[in-house]
Design an enzyme around this catalytic site. Structure first.
Site, PDB file in Angstrom:
ATOM      1  N   LYS A  99      11.241   0.163   3.472  1.00 57.42           N
ATOM      2  CA  LYS A  99      10.037  -0.502   3.970  1.00 57.42           C
ATOM      3  C   LYS A  99       9.520  -1.335   2.808  1.00 57.42           C
ATOM      4  CE  LYS A  99       5.190   0.160   4.916  1.00 57.42           C
ATOM      5  NZ  LYS A  99       4.064   1.008   5.304  1.00 57.42           N
ATOM      6  N   GLY A 160      -5.099   1.528   6.200  1.00 56.50           N
ATOM      7  CA  GLY A 160      -6.107   2.579   6.104  1.00 56.50           C
ATOM      8  C   GLY A 160      -7.476   2.197   6.647  1.00 56.50           C
ATOM      9  N   ALA A 186       0.124  -0.495  10.095  1.00 63.00           N
ATOM     10  CA  ALA A 186      -1.214  -0.474   9.488  1.00 63.00           C
ATOM     11  C   ALA A 186      -2.307  -0.980  10.419  1.00 63.00           C
ATOM     12  CB  ALA A 186      -1.275  -1.262   8.191  1.00 63.00           C
ATOM     13  N   GLY A 187      -3.450  -0.347  10.331  1.00 62.10           N
ATOM     14  CA  GLY A 187      -4.645  -0.787  11.038  1.00 62.10           C
ATOM     15  C   GLY A 187      -5.066   0.077  12.204  1.00 62.10           C
ATOM     16  N   ASN A 208      -0.158   6.108   9.380  1.00 58.00           N
ATOM     17  CA  ASN A 208      -0.302   7.251   8.483  1.00 58.00           C
ATOM     18  C   ASN A 208      -1.738   7.766   8.504  1.00 58.00           C
ATOM     19  OD1 ASN A 208       1.077   7.990   5.203  1.00 58.00           O
ATOM     20  ND2 ASN A 208      -0.454   9.120   6.318  1.00 58.00           N
ATOM     21  N   THR A 209      -2.653   6.932   7.981  1.00 55.28           N
ATOM     22  CA  THR A 209      -4.045   7.395   7.829  1.00 55.28           C
ATOM     23  C   THR A 209      -4.690   7.802   9.149  1.00 55.28           C
ATOM     24  OG1 THR A 209      -4.160   5.798   6.028  1.00 55.28           O
ATOM     25  CG2 THR A 209      -6.221   6.835   6.676  1.00 55.28           C
TER      26      THR A 209
END
Lengths: 258, 68
Positions: A99, A160, A186-187, A208-209
């Site tokens: 990645k 995040g 992301a987001g 992830n977050t």
């Protein structure tokens, strides 16, 4: 429902999950399980040589028979750093998948496009399977696809941030322009963001977050799994067009006063 | 002779190859799941024995950690 295929490898889930920021390793493993994923990301960092109880290798926790590993180049600001990190990852983990992240700014963590393109070119020449984290810019995505990347991974919003899909129209254009898998990376903040992204026609989501930082990560992981399945199914089902005025759903013929 | 290892300078008294150096730094731990770069070049494990460290070499030893 058809499976996600990247670089000839088939995944049973359309959700790629990060392994960072969970309250503890047990919660991480339970969350991965609940998410239904078979594809997870890891980072490459210096080994702590000073203390025996330094940060444990994630590979002692992750069953590689169960999860395909995607090392990232998070924290790299130049093509040179990213290429070296990818090569270290290949050596340490015996995978040529990466990645590719080349960050331009500490505060926004937005990608540095010129460095990203340079790094992608070098890694592709070195036989890597490159999955670049990029802006939601259709032209950059097209360049990455033309170069030979295995997928493009435009951001929905800053890493995040949990802001969701800030520019759904661009994601839709990217989807239309690009023939290789499009993964929103992301987001995403909650399940509806994931469903929306999937309804736009993207092939998968990396997060992830949104899971690790939720009050109940394991439950959120399951919510994301369901949202992605629902969003994909809705996309495949062909939604009705939006219209400004009503369109009666009950028959208008045979009304009693007519 | 001074060697930089993961950003910190270390003084070595005798000539050493990368294999001995890494084994010593790992404190006997199995060198599994790690990668080594010498002056920004990856040195595969098969080459550790024949790679002799010299003054001001920069060694990085990394492994996989949690990441997103």
């Amino acid at each position: 429902m058809s499976n996600l295929t990247i670089a000839g490898r088939e995944f049973k889930s359309r959700l790629i999950v990060g392994t960072s920021r969970y309250p503890d390793p047990h919660t991480m493993l339970q969350s991965l399980e609940a998410s239904g994923t078979d594809f997870v990301t890891v980072s490459i960092r210096r080994l702590n040589l000073k203390s025996a109880d330094g940060q444990e290798s994630i590979m002692n926790m992750i069953d590689r028979n169960k999860y395909w590993i995607l090392p990232n180049t998070a924290g790299c600001f130049t093509a040179k750093e990213a290429v070296l990190t990818a090569q270290l990852a290949r050596e340490a983990l015996e995978t040529n998948w990466v990645k590719l992240e080349v960050i331009g700014d500490d505060e926004t963590l937005f990608p540095d496009v010129t460095e990203l393109l340079k790094a992608a070119e070098q890694l592709l020449r070195d036989d890597f399977i490159v999955l670049p984290y990029c802006n939601d810019d259709p032209i950059t995505c097209r360049k990455l696809a033309d170069m030979g990347c295995a997928a493009v991974m435009p951001l929905g919003a800053p890493i995040g941030s949990g802001m969701g899909i800030r520019n759904p129209y661009n994601i839709q254009i990217i989807r239309d322009l690009i023939d290789i898998p499009v993964i929103v990376d992301a987001g995403v903040g909650t399940a509806s963001d994931a469903a929306l992204a999937m309804e736009l026609g993207v092939d998968g989501i990396l997060m992830n977050t949104a899971i690790a930082g939720a009050e109940h990560p394991v439950k959120m992981a399951e919510a994301m799994k369901l949202a992605i399945q629902a969003g994909r199914l809705a996309y495949k089902s062909g939604r009705i067009p939006k219209r400004l005025y009503a369109n009666a759903s009950s028959p208008v013929e045979g009304l009693i006063n007519s | 002779m001074n060697i930089k290892i993961n950003g910190e300078v270390l003084e070595l008294n005798e000539k050493t190859n990368l294999s001995e150096f890494v084994t010593h730094r790992l404190n006997g731990k199995e060198p599994r799941g790690i990668a080594v770069a010498l002056n920004d070049m990856i040195i595969p494990k098969s080459k550790w024995n024949e790679t002799i460290l010299s003054e001001n070499d920069n060694v990085e030893i990394v492994h996989a950690v949690q990441g997103g």
